[in-house]
Design an enzyme around this catalytic site. Sequence first.
Site, mmCIF file in Angstrom:
data_model
loop_
_atom_site.group_PDB
_atom_site.id
_atom_site.type_symbol
_atom_site.label_atom_id
_atom_site.label_comp_id
_atom_site.label_asym_id
_atom_site.label_seq_id
_atom_site.Cartn_x
_atom_site.Cartn_y
_atom_site.Cartn_z
ATOM 1 N N ASP A 1 0.815 -1.214 0.000
ATOM 2 C CA ASP A 1 0.000 0.000 0.000
ATOM 3 C C ASP A 1 0.846 1.260 0.000
ATOM 4 O OD1 ASP A 1 -2.921 -0.861 2.001
ATOM 5 O OD2 ASP A 1 -1.611 -2.152 0.823
ATOM 6 N N HIS B 1 -1.060 4.491 -0.571
ATOM 7 C CA HIS B 1 -2.049 5.455 -0.073
ATOM 8 C C HIS B 1 -1.628 6.900 -0.272
ATOM 9 C CE1 HIS B 1 -5.173 2.914 1.416
ATOM 10 N NE2 HIS B 1 -4.348 2.184 2.128
ATOM 11 N N ASP C 1 -4.027 -0.262 -3.526
ATOM 12 C CA ASP C 1 -4.174 0.864 -2.588
ATOM 13 C C ASP C 1 -3.161 1.966 -2.846
ATOM 14 O OD1 ASP C 1 -5.596 -0.385 0.560
ATOM 15 O OD2 ASP C 1 -6.333 -0.390 -1.504
ATOM 16 N N ASP D 1 -5.990 7.441 -1.872
ATOM 17 C CA ASP D 1 -6.771 7.708 -0.645
ATOM 18 C C ASP D 1 -5.878 7.926 0.563
ATOM 19 O OD1 ASP D 1 -9.663 5.588 -1.301
ATOM 20 O OD2 ASP D 1 -9.345 7.724 -1.619
ATOM 21 N N ARG D 2 -6.357 8.767 1.437
ATOM 22 C CA ARG D 2 -5.699 9.086 2.708
ATOM 23 C C ARG D 2 -4.502 10.016 2.572
ATOM 24 N NH1 ARG D 2 -8.084 6.321 6.604
ATOM 25 N NH2 ARG D 2 -8.947 4.298 6.169
ATOM 26 N N ASN E 1 -8.433 -2.599 -2.582
ATOM 27 C CA ASN E 1 -9.826 -2.262 -2.245
ATOM 28 C C ASN E 1 -10.084 -0.755 -2.302
ATOM 29 O OD1 ASN E 1 -8.266 -2.135 0.220
ATOM 30 N ND2 ASN E 1 -10.183 -1.871 1.325
ATOM 31 N N HIS E 2 -9.019 0.034 -2.346
ATOM 32 C CA HIS E 2 -9.222 1.480 -2.481
ATOM 33 C C HIS E 2 -9.232 1.937 -3.934
ATOM 34 C CE1 HIS E 2 -9.318 3.367 1.581
ATOM 35 N NE2 HIS E 2 -8.938 2.151 1.917
ATOM 36 N N HIS F 1 -4.042 -8.211 -3.275
ATOM 37 C CA HIS F 1 -4.008 -7.111 -2.317
ATOM 38 C C HIS F 1 -4.434 -7.533 -0.920
ATOM 39 C CE1 HIS F 1 -4.324 -3.168 -0.561
ATOM 40 N NE2 HIS F 1 -5.543 -3.465 -0.171
ATOM 41 N N ARG G 1 -14.026 -5.779 8.913
ATOM 42 C CA ARG G 1 -14.005 -4.923 7.742
ATOM 43 C C ARG G 1 -15.364 -4.820 7.067
ATOM 44 N NH1 ARG G 1 -8.539 -3.197 5.888
ATOM 45 N NH2 ARG G 1 -7.097 -4.831 6.507
ATOM 46 N N HIS H 1 -2.650 -4.660 2.396
ATOM 47 C CA HIS H 1 -3.966 -4.391 3.001
ATOM 48 C C HIS H 1 -3.926 -4.063 4.490
ATOM 49 C CE1 HIS H 1 -8.274 -4.362 2.845
ATOM 50 N NE2 HIS H 1 -8.479 -5.508 3.434
ATOM 51 N N ASP I 1 -21.616 20.163 -5.755
ATOM 52 C CA ASP I 1 -20.820 21.268 -6.264
ATOM 53 C C ASP I 1 -19.929 20.796 -7.391
ATOM 54 O OD1 ASP I 1 -18.038 23.143 -4.845
ATOM 55 O OD2 ASP I 1 -19.268 23.514 -6.621
ATOM 56 N N ASP J 1 -18.455 21.987 -10.100
ATOM 57 C CA ASP J 1 -17.208 22.609 -10.565
ATOM 58 C C ASP J 1 -16.281 22.952 -9.400
ATOM 59 O OD1 ASP J 1 -18.774 25.857 -11.210
ATOM 60 O OD2 ASP J 1 -18.536 24.675 -9.392
ATOM 61 N N SER K 1 -16.508 24.894 -6.948
ATOM 62 C CA SER K 1 -16.272 26.315 -6.735
ATOM 63 C C SER K 1 -16.492 26.672 -5.279
ATOM 64 C CB SER K 1 -17.245 27.119 -7.608
ATOM 65 O OG SER K 1 -18.567 26.706 -7.300
ATOM 66 N N GLU L 1 -29.367 23.383 -8.260
ATOM 67 C CA GLU L 1 -28.687 22.115 -7.993
ATOM 68 C C GLU L 1 -29.145 21.549 -6.662
ATOM 69 O OE1 GLU L 1 -24.755 23.631 -8.233
ATOM 70 O OE2 GLU L 1 -24.417 22.872 -10.255
ATOM 71 N N ASN M 1 -27.078 35.028 2.258
ATOM 72 C CA ASN M 1 -26.662 36.309 1.684
ATOM 73 C C ASN M 1 -27.384 36.587 0.372
ATOM 74 O OD1 ASN M 1 -25.396 34.476 0.089
ATOM 75 N ND2 ASN M 1 -23.321 35.050 0.698
ATOM 76 N N ASP N 1 -27.449 35.477 -2.561
ATOM 77 C CA ASP N 1 -26.736 35.669 -3.830
ATOM 78 C C ASP N 1 -27.052 34.563 -4.813
ATOM 79 O OD1 ASP N 1 -23.410 34.352 -2.966
ATOM 80 O OD2 ASP N 1 -25.428 33.558 -2.686
ATOM 81 N N GLU O 1 -23.584 27.512 4.792
ATOM 82 C CA GLU O 1 -25.031 27.677 4.670
ATOM 83 C C GLU O 1 -25.695 26.308 4.570
ATOM 84 O OE1 GLU O 1 -25.135 30.130 1.212
ATOM 85 O OE2 GLU O 1 -25.194 32.007 2.349
#
Lengths: 163, 649
Positions: free
Chosen positions: B155, B157, B184, B187-188, B216-217, B268, B374, B401, B577, B579, B581, B588, B619, B621, B628
Amino acid sequence: MAEDKESAEAIVSEVHKKIRAAFDVFDHEFNKTVDVREIGTIIRSLGCFPNEGELHDVIAEIEEEEPTGYIRFEKFLPTMTKVLMERKFRPIPEDLMLQAFEVLDKQKKGHLELEELTKYMTQEGEPFTQEEMEEMLSAAMDPDKNLIFYKDFVSMMTVDDPR
Amino acid sequence: NRSGTSLHLVDCESTMKAAILIQRWYRRYIARLEMRQRYTWNIFQSIEYAGEQDQLQLSSFFSFMLDNFTQLNGNERQTMFEQITVPESYSGPHLTFPLTVSHTNALLSAFKEQQPLHGRYMLQLLHQTKKLLKQMPNVIHLSTPYAKEITICGDLHGRLDDLLLIFYKNGLPSAETPYVFNGDFVDRGKKSVEVIILLFAYQLLYPDHMTLNRGNHEDHIMNLRYGFTKEVMQKYKTHGRDILLLVQDVFSLLPIATVIDNKVLIVHGGISDMTDLYLLSSIERHKVKTDCKPTGPSTQEPQYRTYSTGPTTQDLPYRTYYPGPTVQDLLYRTYRTGPTVQDLLPRTYSTGPVVDLLWSDPKSQPGCSPNTFRGGGSYFGPDVTRRLLERHGMTLLIRSHECKQEGYEVCHDGQVITIFSASNYYEEGSNRGAYIKLGRELVPRFFQYQVSRNTRKLTLTQRVNVAEGSAVRAVQEKLFSHRSELMAAFQQYDTSNSGCISVSEWALVVESVVRLDLPWRTLRPRLARLAPDGSIDYQSCFEDMGPGQPIPQVTPNLAETLYRYRTDLEIIFNIMDKDHSGQISIEEFRQTWHLFSAHLGVEVDDRAIDELAKSIDFNKDGSIDFNEFLEAFRVVSALQTNSTLPHLF
C-alpha cells in the site's frame, strides 16, 4: 454482613473486568486467546512487577499441558485475579530505584558511564537483550556526554507512569 | 582478608540485586509503553475499519448519488481531450505518446518541485492506460528474469514521499528493475494523483516490467470518502469530473492478481476457502466497478455461495427503526429518535470472488470466517492458505492491506507475507514501510525504510506519545460527537445526580453508544477524570473538546450531529458542487434534494424544498456555500415546528 459480601463480590468483579480489558487488547482474533509472548506485557500493564523468573512461573501455571503457544482467557483469569488480589509483584518505589542505581555507581559520581551501565545491564541479573539496552540508552543517556544521570532518569520515568 | 572477601561477596550480591531491580523496573515501563502502543494501534485500526465498514454500507446511497450526479447535466458528453488546449503559461511536463524515459523523468522532477501535470495530459495518460489494461488478463503471469530480482511493494495510499524513497533506494522501474505494486495507491495521503500518474506512466513505458494489482481502495465509492475524489476535484477544477469518470474505468480494469513463476501469488487482501484461480481468470473483472454493494445481492459479481456457519447476505435482517424515514431523518439524527444513515441501509456483509481477494485478512487460527471487522472478505487461516497453494502448486502468498509496524510481517508458517509500503501511516513514527525483492530462488528479501520529517531518531517513548496523542484525540472526537446520547445514558445511571458514575457503568455506556471495540478501561485515564471516591466525573469526557472547525451557531445537539456527519455532509456537498467552486446553485440543491426523496420513495413537497432552499441562502446571492448548507439542518429543526415539513419527533 450482606453488604460486605456484596462489596467483596463487586471488587472481584471490577478486577475481572480490568483483567479482561487488558487481555482483549492483545486478543487479535477475538477468540479469547493471546500469544504467550504477550503475557508479560499484559501482566505488567496491570500494575505488576514480576521479574523474568516470576513471569516464567506464572506462564507455567497457565499454559496448556501441551503448550500451543497460546494462552486461553479461562486459564489466565483465575491466576491473574489471585495475583492482583494478593498484590503480588508490587511496584517499586522511586527511592528504592534510586538506591539501586547508587549501588551500581561505585564511585559515587552521581552518574553512570555508558560502558558501566551497559556492562551491568547486559551481564548481571537477568540480562538485557541488545535491543532492550539500546532502547534504555536512547531514553536515559545524554548523547553528548555518553553519561546516564540516573536521578533525572528515575524521576522522568516515574512521572511518565500515570497510576 | 576474610572480611574483605565477605564484603566482596556482599557487594556482588547487592550489585546483582540492584541490576535485577533496575531490569525489572525498566521492563515494566517498556511493557506499559507496548500496551499503549498496542491500544493506540487498535484505536486507529478500529476507527479506520469502522469507517470502511460504514462505507460498504453507505454505498447504495452514494452510488445512487454518483450515478445521478453524472447524469444531472443531461446529455453533456465527456470532453474530448484533443479539444483541450494547454496554455502557454503552463510550465509542467508535456506528454506525448508513446511515452519515453524523458517523460517519466520530467514527471519525477515536476512532482518533486510541486508542479502539477495538466488536466489534458492526465486524461490522455488515463486513456492510454485504459487501452493497455483492456488487453490484460485478470491474473498476470510473470517470471523472474535471469540474474535479476522483482521488487514487490504494498500500500502507498497517496504517499509520494514513500514512492520516491523506494525509487531512490531501489532504482527506477526498468527492464533491470521490474516492479509489482500491490494495490491501494490512492486515498488518505495527499498526493494520490501524483502517485498514480507515476505508476501509470511507468506502466505505459515498461508494460512488461511494471505490474499494478487492484486494491480495495481502487474503487470510486471508497475514493469518495477517503480523499482521492476530493484531491482530484481540488487539483483539477475544470476537468476533475472527466478525470474521475475515466479513473473509475481504469481502476475496474486493473488486474486482480499476479503470479510469479507459477509459485508466488500476489493479491491485495488475501483469499478465502472459495478462492479459485481458474474462476478468477474467467470473470469479467471490469464489470466489478465497486465492492461496496448496493442493497440486496450483488449483481456485479458472479453469484457466490453463502457461509454455512454465519448469516447469508439475504439472512441479515434489514434494520429499520421507524416506518417511512423522512429525508431529514436520513441526513441527521437526534439522540432520541430517528435512525442514522447507516441504520437505514441493510447490514449486509459483502462476499464474492473479487471482494475476497481485495478485502480478506489472514488469521492465526485455522478455518475461514466472515471478516466482520471490515465488513467484507474473509479471515483465512493457515489451513486455507496451505490448501490453496497446494492446489495450484504454489509456495507463497504475498499480500498487503494491513499496516504493519515493521512494514512487513510473515505468518502462516512462512506461507503468507504482508507487505506495506506507506511509512508513518497512522502518525509520525507509527510504522516503517517495506518492500520485497524476489529472485530466481524465490526467497524473499525485505527492505525497510521510514520517511521522516526529523533527522533525529525518535525514542520509543516519543513515538508512542505522539501516536497515542493522535489516537486519543480521535477517540475524544468520537465521544464529543455522541455527546447528548452519552449524557442521557450517563444520567440514567446517575440516580443521585452527583455527576458521577462507576467506572464499570461508564465503560458500558461508552461502548454501547460509540460502538467501537476499544479497551475503554485502559483508555479511561486519558479520557475522563476520577472523582475523589474513585468514580468517574462523566462530564469531564467532553472538557477538552472544542470543535476543530468553525461550526455555525447551532444548538448543542446539532453541533455534535454536524460534527459526526461533517465528512458525509461534505461529500454530499462536493457531489452537488460540480465545478468545485465551493458554491452550489439553488437549482442544484433543489434537484439533489429531489433525488434523495426519489431514492427513498418519500414524498416531499416541492414548495417545501423551494422554501428550504431560499431560506438557507442567507446572503441571497443565489448560491449556497458549505456553511449555509450546514445551517440548513438548523433551519430544518426550526421549521419542524411548522406543519409543512414532515415531523422528526
